[in-house]
Write a protein that holds these residues in place. Structure first.
Motif, short mmCIF file in Angstrom:
data_model
loop_
_atom_site.label_atom_id
_atom_site.label_comp_id
_atom_site.label_asym_id
_atom_site.label_seq_id
_atom_site.Cartn_x
_atom_site.Cartn_y
_atom_site.Cartn_z
N SER A 30 10.22 -10.50 17.03
CA SER A 30 10.79 -11.11 15.88
C SER A 30 9.48 -11.55 15.00
CB SER A 30 11.70 -12.48 16.21
OG SER A 30 10.77 -13.12 17.34
N LYS A 31 8.54 -11.92 15.92
CA LYS A 31 7.18 -12.41 14.99
C LYS A 31 6.58 -11.13 14.15
CE LYS A 31 5.72 -15.97 18.41
NZ LYS A 31 5.01 -16.58 19.42
N ILE A 32 6.82 -10.09 14.80
CA ILE A 32 6.16 -8.57 14.16
C ILE A 32 7.03 -8.54 13.01
CG2 ILE A 32 6.03 -6.19 14.32
CD1 ILE A 32 5.56 -6.55 17.57
N VAL A 33 8.35 -8.63 12.88
CA VAL A 33 9.11 -8.56 11.82
C VAL A 33 8.97 -9.48 10.53
CG1 VAL A 33 11.44 -8.71 10.85
CG2 VAL A 33 10.87 -7.54 13.09
N ALA A 34 8.61 -10.71 11.19
CA ALA A 34 8.09 -11.65 10.22
C ALA A 34 6.93 -11.54 9.40
CB ALA A 34 8.23 -13.16 10.75
N ARG A 35 5.84 -11.08 10.42
CA ARG A 35 4.64 -10.72 9.91
C ARG A 35 4.71 -9.50 9.01
NH1 ARG A 35 -0.59 -10.92 12.32
NH2 ARG A 35 -2.20 -10.58 10.57
N ALA A 36 5.47 -8.47 9.43
CA ALA A 36 5.32 -7.36 8.23
C ALA A 36 6.01 -7.79 7.16
CB ALA A 36 6.36 -6.32 9.22
N PHE A 37 7.05 -8.58 7.13
CA PHE A 37 7.58 -8.93 5.77
C PHE A 37 6.67 -9.68 4.81
CE2 PHE A 37 11.52 -7.60 7.14
CZ PHE A 37 12.37 -7.49 5.96
N GLU A 38 5.90 -10.64 5.58
CA GLU A 38 4.83 -11.47 4.78
C GLU A 38 3.74 -10.31 4.07
OE1 GLU A 38 3.66 -13.99 7.96
OE2 GLU A 38 5.45 -15.25 7.89
N GLU A 39 3.25 -9.63 5.02
CA GLU A 39 2.17 -8.66 4.61
C GLU A 39 2.57 -7.88 3.49
OE1 GLU A 39 -0.90 -7.92 5.41
OE2 GLU A 39 -0.69 -9.80 6.54
N PHE A 40 3.99 -7.18 3.61
CA PHE A 40 4.50 -6.29 2.49
C PHE A 40 4.63 -7.07 1.10
CE2 PHE A 40 7.07 -3.28 0.25
CZ PHE A 40 6.38 -2.05 0.83
N ALA A 41 5.11 -8.27 1.37
CA ALA A 41 5.36 -9.15 0.09
C ALA A 41 4.12 -9.36 -0.82
CB ALA A 41 5.93 -10.42 0.71
N LYS A 42 3.13 -9.42 -0.06
CA LYS A 42 1.54 -9.38 -0.93
C LYS A 42 1.54 -8.45 -2.07
CE LYS A 42 -0.71 -11.55 3.02
NZ LYS A 42 -1.92 -11.36 3.90
N GLY A 43 2.34 -6.98 -1.76
CA GLY A 43 2.24 -6.03 -2.63
C GLY A 43 1.22 -4.99 -2.62
N THR A 44 0.24 -5.24 -1.47
CA THR A 44 -0.93 -4.54 -1.38
C THR A 44 -0.64 -3.31 -0.35
OG1 THR A 44 -1.70 -5.79 0.48
CG2 THR A 44 -2.33 -6.36 -1.79
N HIS A 45 0.24 -3.15 0.21
CA HIS A 45 1.05 -2.22 1.28
C HIS A 45 1.76 -1.24 0.61
CE1 HIS A 45 -0.79 -3.36 4.96
NE2 HIS A 45 -0.49 -4.65 4.80
N THR A 46 1.61 0.04 1.18
CA THR A 46 2.36 1.10 1.02
C THR A 46 3.68 1.25 2.22
OG1 THR A 46 1.32 2.68 1.85
CG2 THR A 46 0.89 2.46 -0.71
N LEU A 47 4.28 1.97 2.03
CA LEU A 47 5.19 2.05 3.37
C LEU A 47 4.29 2.79 4.43
CD1 LEU A 47 8.50 3.70 1.74
CD2 LEU A 47 8.18 1.40 2.55
N LYS A 48 3.51 3.88 4.13
CA LYS A 48 2.66 4.37 4.93
C LYS A 48 1.49 3.54 5.46
CE LYS A 48 -0.65 8.29 5.53
NZ LYS A 48 -1.51 9.23 4.99
N SER A 49 1.02 2.35 4.71
CA SER A 49 0.09 1.71 5.21
C SER A 49 0.74 0.53 6.29
CB SER A 49 -0.67 0.75 4.17
OG SER A 49 0.09 0.17 3.30
N MET A 50 2.07 0.28 5.90
CA MET A 50 2.96 -0.81 6.74
C MET A 50 3.10 0.07 7.97
SD MET A 50 4.23 -3.55 7.54
CE MET A 50 3.64 -4.37 6.10
#
Length: 256
Positions: A30-50
């Motif tokens: 659950s912490k991994i999911v929350a961290r993934a959303f927080e990182e992607f929300a920054k707008g610097t990630h692509t689906l591949k980099s995520m």
């Protein structure tokens, strides 16, 4: 569903609780999911980099490769992490706790929408035998095309003649199908041979059942123990208890 219960296998980030017959946030995932959303929300990630980011946290395929982009997209658009139950495209409020806030989820959807590319769908021709056959005379590939004749539209196959001169002409698809059927029937096994081979396969399967069950049981025990250690390691890394270098080194040791 009306009671807001999750009736199937828990989505990533949650775990099934057999006692309550409900799902609940997984301590580490659950912490991994929350961290993934927080990182992607920054707008610097692509689906591949995520996908690569999650691979560092141990979220990989069975072959230890990063997840496909479609899997990442599904994870980032799954409203289950908000505490909703999906049924036939509609969402109901569930009785299990959410993993992240609605604001974070909506921020990720905006990023996905902004990064989405509009693609024009290509019209595909339905030629079922292309790519499967080669010319019997010159060995070149077989191509196909539509042609009008006798008041209708028909599919024809022909040699590409890319390896030189070839005397073979066009062949209508129904005639090609007849040739294929005749060839397949000539190499088919008779019923008596088929029965003998199936009986022998059955004997081999019975001999291997016991050894296979023991092997699978031992493998599952080892996998469960390793997964528990990985969950604790990931949780400690996300909480900032261990540096990234130590985390990656310990993770590699566990996965060997």
């Amino acid at each position: 569903l009306r009671r807001g219960e999750w009736l199937t296998l828990a989505p990533f980030g949650y775990v099934n609780n057999p006692k309550t017959r409900q799902i609940e946030p997984h301590p580490a995932k659950s912490k991994i999911v929350a961290r993934a959303f927080e990182e992607f929300a920054k707008g610097t990630h692509t689906l591949k980099s995520m996908s690569e980011f999650l691979a560092e946290l141990g979220v990989e395929t069975k072959n230890r490769t990063p997840l496909a982009k479609c899997s990442i997209h599904h994870l980032l658009t799954n409203r289950a992490c908000l505490g909703f139950v999906a049924h036939h495209g509609e969402y109901r409020e569930g009785t299990f706790p959410p993993i992240l806030s609605l604001a974070t989820f909506e921020a990720v959807q905006e990023v996905l929408k902004r990064k989405a590319k509009h693609r024009k769908s290509k019209q595909r021709h339905n030629f079922p035998f292309t790519g499967l056959l080669t010319c019997g005379e010159c060995g070149s590939a077989i191509t196909a095309q539509w042609a009008k004749g006798h008041g209708g539209l028909y599919r024809y196959y022909r040699c590409t003649k890319k390896k030189g001169n070839c005397a073979q002409r066009y062949l209508r698809e129904d005639l090609l199908v007849s040739q294929l059927k005749a060839r397949l029937q000539s190499v088919a096994l008779c019923d008596e041979w088929t029965k003998k081979m199936l009986a022998k396969v059955g004997e081999w399967e019975k001999e291997n059942v016991h050894s296979s069950q023991t092997f699978v049981q031992n493998l599952e025990t080892k996998r469960t123990a390793t997964q528990e250690k990985l969950d604790k390691l990931v949780s400690a890394y996300i909480d900032g208890d261990i540096p990234k270098e130590n985390y990656l080194k310990k993770k590699e040791e566990l996965l060997k």
